[in-house]
Design a protein around this motif. Structure first.
Motif, PDB file in Angstrom:
ATOM      1  N   ARG A  43      50.494   3.012  -5.071  1.00  0.00           N
ATOM      2  CA  ARG A  43      50.236   4.435  -4.860  1.00  0.00           C
ATOM      3  C   ARG A  43      49.566   4.682  -3.516  1.00  0.00           C
ATOM      4  O   ARG A  43      48.769   3.877  -3.053  1.00  0.00           O
ATOM      5  CB  ARG A  43      49.331   4.977  -5.957  1.00  0.00           C
ATOM      6  N   ARG A  44      49.878   5.814  -2.932  1.00  0.00           N
ATOM      7  CA  ARG A  44      49.092   6.306  -1.806  1.00  0.00           C
ATOM      8  C   ARG A  44      47.814   6.942  -2.356  1.00  0.00           C
ATOM      9  O   ARG A  44      47.831   7.527  -3.445  1.00  0.00           O
ATOM     10  CB  ARG A  44      49.866   7.337  -1.001  1.00  0.00           C
ATOM     11  N   VAL A  45      46.753   6.828  -1.614  1.00  0.00           N
ATOM     12  CA  VAL A  45      45.486   7.442  -2.015  1.00  0.00           C
ATOM     13  C   VAL A  45      45.079   8.421  -0.921  1.00  0.00           C
ATOM     14  O   VAL A  45      44.882   8.033   0.228  1.00  0.00           O
ATOM     15  CB  VAL A  45      44.384   6.388  -2.223  1.00  0.00           C
ATOM     16  N   ASN A  46      44.952   9.677  -1.308  1.00  0.00           N
ATOM     17  CA  ASN A  46      44.607  10.728  -0.351  1.00  0.00           C
ATOM     18  C   ASN A  46      43.202  11.236  -0.651  1.00  0.00           C
ATOM     19  O   ASN A  46      42.983  11.931  -1.645  1.00  0.00           O
ATOM     20  CB  ASN A  46      45.630  11.868  -0.431  1.00  0.00           C
ATOM     21  N   LEU A  47      42.245  10.860   0.194  1.00  0.00           N
ATOM     22  CA  LEU A  47      40.890  11.400   0.095  1.00  0.00           C
ATOM     23  C   LEU A  47      40.876  12.686   0.907  1.00  0.00           C
ATOM     24  O   LEU A  47      40.785  12.653   2.139  1.00  0.00           O
ATOM     25  CB  LEU A  47      39.867  10.388   0.625  1.00  0.00           C
ATOM     26  N   GLN A  48      40.984  13.787   0.227  1.00  0.00           N
ATOM     27  CA  GLN A  48      41.220  15.075   0.872  1.00  0.00           C
ATOM     28  C   GLN A  48      40.245  15.316   2.021  1.00  0.00           C
ATOM     29  O   GLN A  48      39.030  15.252   1.843  1.00  0.00           O
ATOM     30  CB  GLN A  48      41.098  16.203  -0.158  1.00  0.00           C
TER      31      GLN A  48
ATOM     32  N   ALA B  62      40.845  10.771   4.684  1.00  0.00           N
ATOM     33  CA  ALA B  62      41.820   9.764   5.079  1.00  0.00           C
ATOM     34  C   ALA B  62      42.837   9.597   3.975  1.00  0.00           C
ATOM     35  O   ALA B  62      42.571   9.883   2.801  1.00  0.00           O
ATOM     36  CB  ALA B  62      41.145   8.427   5.389  1.00  0.00           C
ATOM     37  N   GLN B  63      44.018   9.125   4.370  1.00  0.00           N
ATOM     38  CA  GLN B  63      45.058   8.776   3.413  1.00  0.00           C
ATOM     39  C   GLN B  63      45.382   7.294   3.581  1.00  0.00           C
ATOM     40  O   GLN B  63      45.635   6.828   4.697  1.00  0.00           O
ATOM     41  CB  GLN B  63      46.324   9.622   3.638  1.00  0.00           C
TER      42      GLN B  63
ATOM     43  N   ILE C   7      47.870   4.157   2.811  1.00  0.00           N
ATOM     44  CA  ILE C   7      49.300   4.018   2.543  1.00  0.00           C
ATOM     45  C   ILE C   7      49.649   2.539   2.453  1.00  0.00           C
ATOM     46  O   ILE C   7      49.508   1.801   3.439  1.00  0.00           O
ATOM     47  CB  ILE C   7      50.130   4.679   3.658  1.00  0.00           C
TER      48      ILE C   7
ATOM     49  N   VAL D 267      46.084   3.508   7.419  1.00  0.00           N
ATOM     50  CA  VAL D 267      45.123   4.592   7.201  1.00  0.00           C
ATOM     51  C   VAL D 267      45.492   5.744   8.133  1.00  0.00           C
ATOM     52  O   VAL D 267      45.593   5.556   9.354  1.00  0.00           O
ATOM     53  CB  VAL D 267      43.680   4.129   7.460  1.00  0.00           C
ATOM     54  N   ARG D 268      45.706   6.905   7.555  1.00  0.00           N
ATOM     55  CA  ARG D 268      46.100   8.089   8.328  1.00  0.00           C
ATOM     56  C   ARG D 268      45.015   9.146   8.202  1.00  0.00           C
ATOM     57  O   ARG D 268      44.624   9.524   7.097  1.00  0.00           O
ATOM     58  CB  ARG D 268      47.440   8.621   7.821  1.00  0.00           C
TER      59      ARG D 268
ATOM     60  N   PRO E  88      43.646  13.035   8.746  1.00  0.00           N
ATOM     61  CA  PRO E  88      44.206  14.385   8.826  1.00  0.00           C
ATOM     62  C   PRO E  88      43.934  15.001  10.200  1.00  0.00           C
ATOM     63  O   PRO E  88      42.897  14.735  10.813  1.00  0.00           O
ATOM     64  CB  PRO E  88      43.479  15.144   7.714  1.00  0.00           C
TER      65      PRO E  88
END
Length: 252
Positions: free
Chosen positions: A71-76, A79-80, A82, A107-108, A110
């Motif tokens: 799963r991707r994890v998106n910490l709103q 960071a996301q 992947i 790590v992406r 926003p």
């Protein structure tokens, strides 16, 4: 206040004699972590320090387990994470090889966070620290100019980077393969160096190189000829056991 310094950089595809450029490096300050991080978050949230520590520990566990599930994890707003698989497969039916195929995590950030970081940011240029004056291995190629991740005994290697040149007469300087593992092992010096320049080193992996994982290092004395400095390649190189047929041919 963000402190930075400039470091020379030459693109690997630049023509010979082309003017070098400079890139900015952030001067590392103390890392915000542990108790200091807990205290600052407690001040912001009104939580107790041990409660902050528990939440961060649970967050780390959840990110790890979710990535294991693909799963991707998106910490709103932060960071996301992947997950991706690193390494190539030679055949459509080939199964995963733990030595060649690993999960890596991208790590992406926003766009809003990037803008907020740069908004009202104060800059200060400082001198480069002496610890940066060490060999910098940026890429390792084979003869086909392919990036090397695995080694076979006798493989020709081309190292690209900066400040790579060393004194071949000094036994503690040179190109070394250092076995990884729990217990320290003796490093292997690569003696067959056919090019020794600040930007390029050309050498060859020993034919009797044992299987395993190795760190690639270049050791040299940069300034005062007394202090030995070490530059380490960021990619761990794997050496696989040769096929049985190859061993039989070598014996014959």
């Amino acid at each position: 206040m963000l402190k930075y310094y400039l470091e020379s950089f030459r693109n690997i595809d630049s023509q010979s004699g082309a003017k070098g450029q400079y890139i900015a490096r952030v001067k590392g300050e103390d890392t915000l972590q542990g108790k200091a991080l807990h205290q600052r978050l407690a001040t912001r949230t009104g939580m107790r320090e041990h409660e902050v520590a528990a939440v961060l520990a649970a967050l780390g566990d959840e990110v790890r387990d979710s990535l294991r599930e693909g799963r991707r994890v998106n910490l709103q707003g932060l960071a996301q994470f992947i997950p991706a698989i690193q390494g190539t497969f030679d055949d459509i039916n080939e199964l995963r090889d733990p030595k060649r195929h690993q999960v890596k995590v991208g790590v992406r950030l926003p766009p809003k966070l990037k803008k907020d970081i740069n908004r009202q940011l104060s800059w200060e240029r400082v001198h480069a620290p002496d610890t940066r004056l060490r060999p910098n291995i940026t890429a390792v190629f084979n003869t086909r100019r392919e990036h090397v991740t695995t080694l076979a005994p006798g493989t020709p290697l081309k190292l690209y980077g900066a400040r790579l040149k060393f004194n071949e007469a000094a036994p503690d300087e040179g190109i070394f393969l250092v076995p990884t593992g729990q217990f320290p092992q003796q490093s292997i010096r690569l003696p067959d160096v056919v090019m020794n320049t600040p930007q390029w080193l050309i050498t060859q992996a020993p034919y009797d190189l044992p299987p395993g994982e190795y760190r690639l290092e270049v050791c040299s004395r940069q300034r005062d000829c007394t202090t030995l400095v070490v530059g380490e390649y960021k990619q761990v190189l794997s050496v696989e056991s040769p096929p049985v047929t190859a061993l039989n041919q070598a014996v014959a």
